[in-house]
Each structure stands twice: as structure tokens, then as C-alpha cells.
Design an enzyme around this catalytic site. Structure first.
Site, mmCIF file in Angstrom:
data_model
loop_
_atom_site.group_PDB
_atom_site.id
_atom_site.type_symbol
_atom_site.label_atom_id
_atom_site.label_comp_id
_atom_site.label_asym_id
_atom_site.label_seq_id
_atom_site.Cartn_x
_atom_site.Cartn_y
_atom_site.Cartn_z
ATOM 1 N N GLY A 117 0.794 -1.229 0.000
ATOM 2 C CA GLY A 117 0.000 0.000 0.000
ATOM 3 C C GLY A 117 0.819 1.268 0.000
ATOM 4 O O GLY A 117 0.372 2.279 0.535
ATOM 5 N N ASP A 143 10.284 -8.539 13.189
ATOM 6 C CA ASP A 143 11.702 -8.662 12.803
ATOM 7 C C ASP A 143 12.637 -7.896 13.735
ATOM 8 O O ASP A 143 13.840 -8.157 13.749
ATOM 9 C CB ASP A 143 11.908 -8.133 11.369
ATOM 10 C CG ASP A 143 11.038 -8.848 10.357
ATOM 11 O OD1 ASP A 143 10.617 -9.977 10.633
ATOM 12 O OD2 ASP A 143 10.782 -8.262 9.282
ATOM 13 N N ARG A 153 13.504 -11.416 7.745
ATOM 14 C CA ARG A 153 14.073 -10.760 6.552
ATOM 15 C C ARG A 153 15.599 -10.745 6.622
ATOM 16 O O ARG A 153 16.192 -11.782 6.845
ATOM 17 C CB ARG A 153 13.483 -9.368 6.367
ATOM 18 C CG ARG A 153 12.073 -9.413 5.887
ATOM 19 C CD ARG A 153 11.648 -8.091 5.345
ATOM 20 N NE ARG A 153 11.822 -7.061 6.350
ATOM 21 C CZ ARG A 153 11.492 -5.808 6.186
ATOM 22 N NH1 ARG A 153 10.964 -5.422 5.055
ATOM 23 N NH2 ARG A 153 11.664 -4.939 7.132
ATOM 24 N N ARG A 198 15.469 -32.914 8.836
ATOM 25 C CA ARG A 198 14.116 -32.455 8.524
ATOM 26 C C ARG A 198 14.028 -30.959 8.796
ATOM 27 O O ARG A 198 14.627 -30.470 9.752
ATOM 28 C CB ARG A 198 13.080 -33.146 9.412
ATOM 29 C CG ARG A 198 12.990 -34.641 9.219
ATOM 30 C CD ARG A 198 12.230 -34.999 7.960
ATOM 31 N NE ARG A 198 11.950 -36.413 7.889
ATOM 32 C CZ ARG A 198 12.779 -37.330 7.418
ATOM 33 N NH1 ARG A 198 13.980 -36.986 6.972
ATOM 34 N NH2 ARG A 198 12.431 -38.597 7.381
ATOM 35 N N HIS A 243 4.273 -17.759 8.864
ATOM 36 C CA HIS A 243 3.389 -16.739 9.434
ATOM 37 C C HIS A 243 2.844 -17.089 10.811
ATOM 38 O O HIS A 243 2.215 -16.235 11.450
ATOM 39 C CB HIS A 243 2.265 -16.429 8.454
ATOM 40 C CG HIS A 243 2.774 -15.764 7.214
ATOM 41 N ND1 HIS A 243 3.318 -16.470 6.175
ATOM 42 C CD2 HIS A 243 2.882 -14.457 6.882
ATOM 43 C CE1 HIS A 243 3.718 -15.630 5.231
ATOM 44 N NE2 HIS A 243 3.468 -14.406 5.641
HETATM 45 O O1 F6P Z 1 8.447 -8.150 8.098
HETATM 46 C C1 F6P Z 1 7.701 -9.166 8.672
HETATM 47 C C2 F6P Z 1 7.758 -10.417 7.847
HETATM 48 O O2 F6P Z 1 6.983 -11.410 8.503
HETATM 49 C C3 F6P Z 1 9.154 -10.923 7.537
HETATM 50 O O3 F6P Z 1 9.758 -11.566 8.627
HETATM 51 C C4 F6P Z 1 8.881 -11.796 6.341
HETATM 52 O O4 F6P Z 1 10.021 -11.924 5.530
HETATM 53 C C5 F6P Z 1 7.798 -11.049 5.614
HETATM 54 O O5 F6P Z 1 7.176 -10.205 6.565
HETATM 55 C C6 F6P Z 1 6.759 -11.937 4.985
HETATM 56 O O6 F6P Z 1 5.882 -11.149 4.251
HETATM 57 P P1 F6P Z 1 4.470 -11.648 3.707
HETATM 58 O O7 F6P Z 1 3.491 -11.552 4.821
HETATM 59 O O8 F6P Z 1 4.174 -10.725 2.606
HETATM 60 O O9 F6P Z 1 4.648 -13.079 3.264
#
Ligand code: F6P
Length: 364
Positions: free
Chosen positions: A81, A145, A189, A283, A289
Site C-alpha cells: 500500500g 523482525d 528478513r 528435517r 506466518h
Molecule cells: O516483516 C515481517 C515479515 O513477517 C518478515 O519476517 C517476512 O520476511 C515477511 O514479513 C513476509 O511477508 P508476507 O506476509 O508478505 O509473506
């Protein structure tokens, strides 16, 4: 200069969600309405809410009851956005255009005396650019992060650590039972904060972070050494942005004109290499998320609440163009320009890295 009288304050949440956002919204509403008698306007889905119909609504005390323990954001969010690079379909084609004037007009039309923008570096970067154009903004930093350098900690990070640490604890028992190498890939990230903290908290044997490119042979040597001394399993925590020495991070997708590409896949790549080089059963679990969900910890609820109240106080003082931040034990403000100047990454010679090394953890 005396602060301008305030009547209306807007609030929006942008970028990836994280636990603690509702604590900020609640604190802003309770303080702005309850203490100052202002009107609060909730804006849905980040800056999009200022550009689309029916995405603004008044927020009263009743609207924020019961939201403190809830993850996510009652306002919704969007991580594509950026008003300076907005996407639209025109004549069947996707076009990117600058909608910053529309945002500034919407702020005027809604008669907002201030806009509280809760976001990570992308959202706060756009907030800074809008503030430079005259928008009356106060920023609030959020992200699991923990990579915003102007604040010691962001809310969301602590809850993500609890999730990651619990996962490592659970994987320990199955790793031990099956004599396996278990790799846990965590988010973050290009910063290794989640991996380093959760790795130490969960007793990992190897922690791979983006700041310290790794040598797979050192990782394998650690696994072999543990095997020789009777510990037939190993736990590896890999940050999604970790990369081998001389190599590149692994991405799930290429991204597009609007969105950065998504990191992900290093955990499985490491598992394959370990199986090949050490002959161990390996593994990988990708937490993904899950780390952004769930009820915020008390720490994140308190930090989000402190930030929300501090943002309203900044508005009351006419202290705009700033971001609230935690420095030591104090909540303070920094300019939005300072807030977005650089990403906070793990200090590779820092105390936390030395702590991990002191425990015999392999980091690179
Ligand atoms: O910045 C938060 C974060 O969860 C990062 O750790 C991760 O790389 C990114 O967002 C994932 O983004 P999206 O929700 O777009 O998959």
C-alpha cells in the site's frame, strides 16, 4: 510555538501484521477520546483506506473493548500500500502511479489534525515522505523482525520469540527420539534477531543468521562432533535470510513491481546438504506466518500500549513528523527521517553473538 488545537486524529496500520497492533489502537483511542476529548478516525487497510470509499470509521471507546489480547489488527492492513507507488488496472494493464496527493487531500477532507501511522520500515518510509510533503504524522514502529534501528525493541518481536522458542522445544524431543537433525527456519528478513534470540532461548546447536554467512562444513562438523560424544541429534535455527559464504539468500518468489521478493527455503536447502554431506536424517520445519499470529505477550501488550499513549501525547504537544521509540527504559520520540535511516542488524561482534559462541553454538 504553542501546539495547534486538535479535534480529529486518524490511525492506520500498514505492512505485515504483528501481535500488539490492537494494543496500540486501543491505547490511542482511550487516551485521545478519554483524556483529551478528541475524535479518532480508524482507517482500514493501511494507506489504501485513505484512497478508497467506505474505509474510514469513527473509533470510540466501545470499539476497542476486548481487543488487547487479540493478535492482528482490527483495522486491517496492506503490505502493498505504498501511496507513492500505488497499483491500478487501466485499460487492462497494471500501472504504478504516485497517489501521495490523493492521500494529502484525504487527510484534509477528513479534517485530520494528526495521523498515527503504525508500521514497519516500508510504511514508516512512506510516512516520512508524506510528512515531508506536509502531512501531520506520528509514527509507531511495529514488526516481529525487530529491525528498526531507532528503537531498542519493536512490539511483536517478543511474541514471535515465544512461538519460535516453543517450536524449538517441541522439535528437541522428536529430534532426540529419532536421532535426527532438525532445522527450524524462522522469519526476520535480512536481520537475524528472531533466529539468534530464539536459538539461544531454545538451546540450538547451530544458529544461521544473515549477518554471518555460514560454511556448511562447519555446520556438519558440529553435527559429527555431537554424534561422536553421544548426542545423536542436533537442532539448527536458520533465519530465512541466512546465506552460505559466497552464496546468495534463497527466495520463494521473484516479487513484482510493487512487492519485494519473499525470502524462504534456506532451511530445506541446508537439510538437503546435511543429509548429503553427513549422512544424517535431516528435517526442516518452516515456521512462517505462525510467528506473526497469536495473542501478544504481556511485554508486547505493554510496549504497544506505551507507544500508543506516547503517540497521542506527541500529537497533543504538536510534536509531529516523529516516531515514538523505546530507548533504554524510556519512551521517547525520534524524527521520522532518523527512524527510517537504516535497518538494525545483528552486531556480529556483539555480546549476544559472543554469548552464543561461549555456549559452543556454531554461527557461521
Ligand atoms: O516483516 C515481517 C515479515 O513477517 C518478515 O519476517 C517476512 O520476511 C515477511 O514479513 C513476509 O511477508 P508476507 O506476509 O508478505 O509473506
Amino acid at each position: 510555538m504553542a501546539a495547534k488545537a486538535v479535534a480529529n486524529v486518524g490511525i492506520l496500520t500498514g505492512g505485515g501484521d504483528c501481535p500488539g497492533l490492537n494494543a496500540v489502537i486501543r491505547a490511542v483511542v482511550k487516551t485521545a477520546v478519554g483524556e483529551y476529548g478528541w475524535r479518532v478516525i480508524g482507517i482500514e487497510d493501511g494507506f489504501d483506506g485513505l484512497l478508497e470509499q467506505d474505509k474510514v470509521c469513527p473509533l470510540g471507546i466501545d470499539d476497542v473493548r476486548g481487543i488487547l489480547p487479540r493478535g492482528g489488527t482490527i483495522l486491517g492492513t496492506a503490505n502493498h500500500g505504498n501511496p507513492f507507488a500505488r497499483c491500478a488496472q487501466r485499460n487492462g494493464e497494471t500501472v504504478i502511479y504516485d497517489a501521495s496527493d490523493e492521500v494529502l487531500n484525504a487527510i484534509k477532507d477528513l479534517r485530520l489534525d494528526a495521523l498515527v501511522v503504525v508500521g514497519g520500515d516500508g510504511t514508516l518510509g512512506a510516512a516520512k515522505d508524506l510528512a515531508d510533503l506536509g502531512a501531520p504524522i506520528v509514527g509507531v514502529p511495529k514488526t516481529i523482525d525487530n529491525d528498526i534501528s531507532a528503537t531498542d525493541v519493536t512490539f511483536g518481536f517478543d511474541t514471535a520469540l515465544v512461538t519460535a522458542t516453543e517450536a524449538i522445544d517441541k522439535l528437541h524431543t522428536t529430534a532426540e527420539s529419532h536421532h535426527r537433525v532438525m532445522i527450524v527456519e524462522v522469519m526476520g528478513r535480512n536481520a537475524g534477531w528472531i533466529a539468534l534470540h530464539a536459538g539461544i532461548a531454545g538451546g540450538a546447536d547451530v544458529i544461521l543468521i544473515p549477518e554471518l554467512p555460514f560454511d556448511i562444513n562447519s555446520v556438519c562438523e558440529k553435527i559429527r562432533e555431537r554424534d561422536r560424544t553421544g548426542r545423536k541429534f542436533s537442532i539448527i535455527v536458520a533465519a530465512e535470510g541466512a546465506a552460505p559464504r559466497g552464496g546468495q539468500p534463497v527466495y520463494q518468489d521473484k516479487g513484482d513491481a510493487l512487492r519485494q521478493s519473499h525470502l524462504g527455503g534456506i532451511g530445506n536447502a541446508v537439510a538437503r546438504q546435511i543429509a548429503e554431506l553427513c549422512g544424517a536424517e535431516a528435517r526442516c520445519t518452516v515456521l512462517g506466518h505462525l510467528q506473526r499470529g497469536g495473542s501478544p505477550t504481556p511485554f508486547d501488550r505493554i510496549l504497544g500500549t506505551r507507544f500508543g499513549v506516547a503517540a497521542v501525547r506527541a500529537v497533543a504537544e504538536g510534536n509531529l513528523g516523529v516516531m515514538v521509540a523505546l530507548r533504554g527504559a524510556q519512551i521517547t520520540t525520534v524524527t521520522l527521517a532518523d527512524a527510517v535511516r537504516q535497518t538494525k542488524r545483528v552486531d556480529t561482534d556483539g555480546e549476544l553473538v559472543r554469548t552464543a559462541k561461549g555456549l559452543g553454538v556454531v554461527l557461521g
